[in-house]
Enzyme design. Sequence first.
Site, short mmCIF file in Angstrom:
data_model
loop_
_atom_site.label_atom_id
_atom_site.label_comp_id
_atom_site.label_asym_id
_atom_site.label_seq_id
_atom_site.Cartn_x
_atom_site.Cartn_y
_atom_site.Cartn_z
N GLU A 25 92.70 1.37 -38.41
CA GLU A 25 93.11 2.71 -37.95
C GLU A 25 93.75 2.66 -36.56
O GLU A 25 93.67 1.65 -35.86
CB GLU A 25 91.92 3.67 -37.93
N LYS A 159 77.86 6.70 -34.41
CA LYS A 159 77.36 6.74 -33.04
C LYS A 159 76.22 7.72 -32.88
O LYS A 159 76.17 8.75 -33.55
CB LYS A 159 78.48 7.20 -32.12
N1 PSU Z 1 83.76 7.17 -33.74
C1 PSU Z 1 83.84 6.07 -32.98
N2 PSU Z 1 85.04 5.64 -32.54
C2 PSU Z 1 86.20 6.28 -32.89
C3 PSU Z 1 86.12 7.44 -33.71
C4 PSU Z 1 84.88 7.84 -34.12
O1 PSU Z 1 82.81 5.48 -32.69
O2 PSU Z 1 87.30 5.86 -32.47
C5 PSU Z 1 87.39 8.13 -34.15
C6 PSU Z 1 87.77 7.68 -35.57
O3 PSU Z 1 89.18 7.67 -35.69
C7 PSU Z 1 87.18 8.78 -36.43
C8 PSU Z 1 87.42 9.99 -35.56
O4 PSU Z 1 87.78 8.91 -37.70
O5 PSU Z 1 87.15 9.54 -34.24
C9 PSU Z 1 86.53 11.16 -35.93
O6 PSU Z 1 86.93 12.30 -35.26
P1 PSU Z 1 86.29 13.73 -35.64
O7 PSU Z 1 84.85 13.62 -35.22
O8 PSU Z 1 87.07 14.72 -34.83
O9 PSU Z 1 86.45 13.89 -37.11
#
Ligand code: PSU
Length: 307
Positions: A25, A159
């Site tokens: 990604e 996380k």
């Molecule tokens: N969690 C991490 N590192 C990240 C992300 C999430 O530990 O870089 C990024 C990923 O791209 C994930 C996105 O798909 O954040 C999720 O964002 P949201 O919570 O807005 O859906």
Amino acid sequence: MTLPLILSPEVAAALADRRPVVALESTIITHGMPWPQNVETARAVEAAVRDGGAVPATIAIMGGAIRVGLDDAALDALGQAQAVRKLSRADLAHCLVTGEMGATTVAATMICAHLAGIGVFATGGIGGVHRGAETSFDISADLHELAATPVTVVAAGAKAILDLPKTLEVLETLGVPVIAYGQDDFPAFWSRSSGMRAPMRADDAATIAAAHLMRGRLGLPGGQLVANPIPAEAEVPMEIIGPAIETALAEAEAQQIAAKEVTPFLLGRIVELTGGRSLQSNTALVLNNARLGAAIAAELARQAADR
Ligand code: PSU
Ligand code: MN
């Protein structure tokens, strides 16, 4: 109208020959880590995929097209750009039409990987159910994508900025297989264990690849979440990460951070609050996931050829 999908020559050749490919990604590069560590990590992750015998395919939106496999110049541009959009399922088509630069989240990367014919994707952590979701309704679209798109995602769990019990409950409701790799517990990103058991366990890449293919045969939509624990030597002790998480969450609330901004805000603050300690671990676990992703992709290619 043709699909705005551009494969790098290396990725196109590997897919045509049915050799193993691992999708990567780009939101982790633009919104998950600071420059220059983001680009350094992205290159190291690609190298780890290659060491594992697979071809890396980093995915981003550039010039109105889905780019699958980025050259050095594209990776640098992405890593240094100031105004890159963070794209989930909802944003993808609009960004392609406007021609803006966009980084793909887990959800959007799964969609693009599947369009390209890639079955395995390695990253750091997935989005999930945020703490306080019972009032904010903040649940990452990543969870729904795992239920919809047939890509096996390798991550180090989720996380502790998230509500992990609720995240596992939603994954169960959505019918997403959550498979811990080599242990019983669901890992919690910076820690090998979240204190909760994962619903399933696999001890080798072959089983994960076989389950991926079996799901296809059963006609089940959606992918699998492989939760790969961080290497023990890279763990961040709870007494360091715990207070950083609490501070970052309190700041996010005080500043009324909402929607797409929440995750990048928390990730950025935790790096600052731990003096970069969390970033080193983040790099170590992504590399670890890239290696497992390559092993699964290799098995997938081998088993698919056997059938
Ligand atoms: N969690 C991490 N590192 C990240 C992300 C999430 O530990 O870089 C990024 C990923 O791209 C994930 C996105 O798909 O954040 C999720 O964002 P949201 O919570 O807005 O859906
Ligand atoms: Mn969200």
